[in-house]
Design an enzyme around this catalytic site. Structure first.
Site, short mmCIF file in Angstrom:
data_model
loop_
_atom_site.label_atom_id
_atom_site.label_comp_id
_atom_site.label_asym_id
_atom_site.label_seq_id
_atom_site.Cartn_x
_atom_site.Cartn_y
_atom_site.Cartn_z
N GLU A 1 10.98 -17.26 -7.17
CA GLU A 1 9.51 -17.39 -7.05
C GLU A 1 8.82 -16.58 -8.15
OE1 GLU A 1 6.59 -16.04 -3.81
OE2 GLU A 1 7.25 -17.96 -3.03
N HIS B 1 -0.33 -10.63 12.95
CA HIS B 1 0.58 -9.76 12.18
C HIS B 1 0.65 -8.39 12.86
CE1 HIS B 1 2.00 -7.41 8.75
NE2 HIS B 1 2.28 -8.54 8.09
N HIS C 1 -3.56 -11.45 7.08
CA HIS C 1 -2.94 -10.12 7.02
C HIS C 1 -3.14 -9.40 5.70
CE1 HIS C 1 0.33 -11.05 4.21
NE2 HIS C 1 0.40 -12.23 4.77
#
Ligand code: UD1
Ligand code: UDP
Length: 369
Positions: free
Chosen positions: A117, A240, A208
């Site tokens: 990523e 979260h 979050h």
């Protein structure tokens, strides 16, 4: 070839799981897994689902941990593991502080680094914070950049990285999603089974991000609350575990009958829930990638996103955190069917579900050289 995979939070675990599984299949690779435990319950939930038992767990978790604590404790713990394992390559994923710390500690040992990523950029160093810095700092240390998309590759080229070291692979989030989604999925949780997904407009909310904590998150929750009180909709919000997020969530939603505040869901119920709802509101990175693949419109609750592919494909709208913008856009999406249908097209700009295989093939090829 000895490959050490390191991760520490929920999203890294989800996106690294397909890679760990692929590594385990390869005869010529010895796979070793180490976790930092930057997250605890939220990491363990994912390990259990994918049946991954880490070889090392440095368990750095502390409630209310600071970024410096995460960084230094990860580096100190990982240094010992690097000395013991002596990997040929370290694999890390994404932009958390675990990722940057592992990268830096590996660089100090001259261990080669593969960044899964790679190349996501928002263009604003403070948003997402501290992830934009983490991912840029990690790129500097990386030998193999595994970029999910063409845009991600372009970002790396613009920063002067050598094209020979950049590979477009798709995002492993799609590999994981293919494993998880079952159109006949039945929840274990009775609350979720009782929800009328067929006849009611159900909104899935997650939030979050550190830079949203405070006034931006208050704006988001107030806008959602006001719409919920006016419309025939329900909201599901798996909160979260960050206590700062929970405090704001309870301030706005506690006692609201049409808002279901629940604990973080395991990945299988969460992704299948996403598959059943009407629309998604989120500041999450991973959820922004998953929802378009499932044909769910996403309202992105952030000022900037590094995932413009969903916006360009018209499944996501980047709203920011202004009360009125969120209120108006949510109302619009609930009432304007044409607009909704335009956004509810399943598109998949993030991968074909074979990213893990591509990444490990490339590593094996490179190692032969
Ligand atoms: C971290 C990552 C962020 C990623 C997010 C995914 C950094 C700086 N941030 O943010 O990039 O998007 O994970 O969720 O790397 N907590 C628990 N149990 C858990 C997890 C968290 O109690 O299993 C609580 C703790 O009080 C902890 C707080 O949440 O201190 C924040 O966790 P932390 O890892 O510091 O940051 P996140 O906001 O989770
Ligand atoms: N997710 C989950 N349970 C939840 C909320 C999210 O399993 O209650 C999954 C979601 O499917 C996605 C990932 O967690 O794959 C996203 O994690 P998060 O939003 O915490 O981090 P980000 O992607 O923003 O870094």
């Amino acid at each position: 070839m000895k490959v050490l995979t390191v991760f520490g939070t929920r999203p890294e675990a989800i996106k690294m799981a397909p890679i760990v599984k692929e590594l385990e299949k390869r005869e010529n690779i010895k796979s070793v897994v180490a976790v930092t435990g930057q997250h605890r319950e939220m990491l363990d939930q994912v390990l259990k689902i994918f049946d991954i038992v880490p070889d090392y767990d440095i368990n750095i978790f502390k409630s209310g941990q600071t970024l410096t604590e995460i960084t230094t404790n990860s580096m100190l713990g990982l240094e010992k593991i690097f000395d013991e394992v002596k990997p040929d390559v370290l694999l890390i994923q994404g932009d958390t502080t675990t990722v940057f710390s592992a990268g830096l500690a590996a660089f100090y040992k001259k261990i080669k680094i593969g960044h899964v990523e790679a190349g996501l950029r928002s263009g604003n160093i403070y948003s997402p914070y501290p992830e934009e810095a983490n991912r840029k700092l990690t790129s500097v240390l990386t030998n193999y950049h595994f970029a999910p998309t063409k845009n991600n590759r372009e970002n790396l080229l613009k920063e002067g990285y050598n094209e020979e070291n950049i590979y477009i692979t798709g995002n492993t989030v799609i590999d994981a999603l293919k494993y998880a989604i079952d159109d006949n999925y039945v929840f274990e949780d009775e609350l979720l089974n009782k929800i009328d997904f067929e006849n009611k407009k159900i909104i899935l909310l997650t939030s979050h991000r550190r830079e949203n904590i405070g006034q931006p998150m208050e704006n988001i929750f107030k806008a959602v609350l006001d719409v919920v009180r006016e419309e025939d909709v329900e909201v599901i919000f798996p909160i979260h575990l960050n206590p700062k997020v929970r405090e704001i969530a309870y301030k706005y939603f506690k006692g609201e009958e049409k808002v279901h505040l629940i604990e973080p869901l395991d990945y299988l119920p969460f992704s299948n829930l996403m598959n059943k709802v009407y629309l998604v509101m989120t500041d999450s990175g991973g959820v922004q990638e998953e929802a378009p693949s499932l044909g769910k419109p996403v309202l992105v609750l952030r000022e900037e996103t590094e995932r413009m592919e969903g916006v360009e494909a018209n499944t996501a709208k980047l709203l920011g955190t202004d009360y009125k913008v969120i209120y108006d856009n949510l109302k619009e999406l609930l009432h304007n069917e044409e607009e909704y249908n335009k956004m509810a097209q399943a598109v998949n700009p993030y991968g074909d579900g074979r990213a893990a295989k591509k990444i490990i093939d490339i590593l094996e090829e490179e190692f032969k050289k």
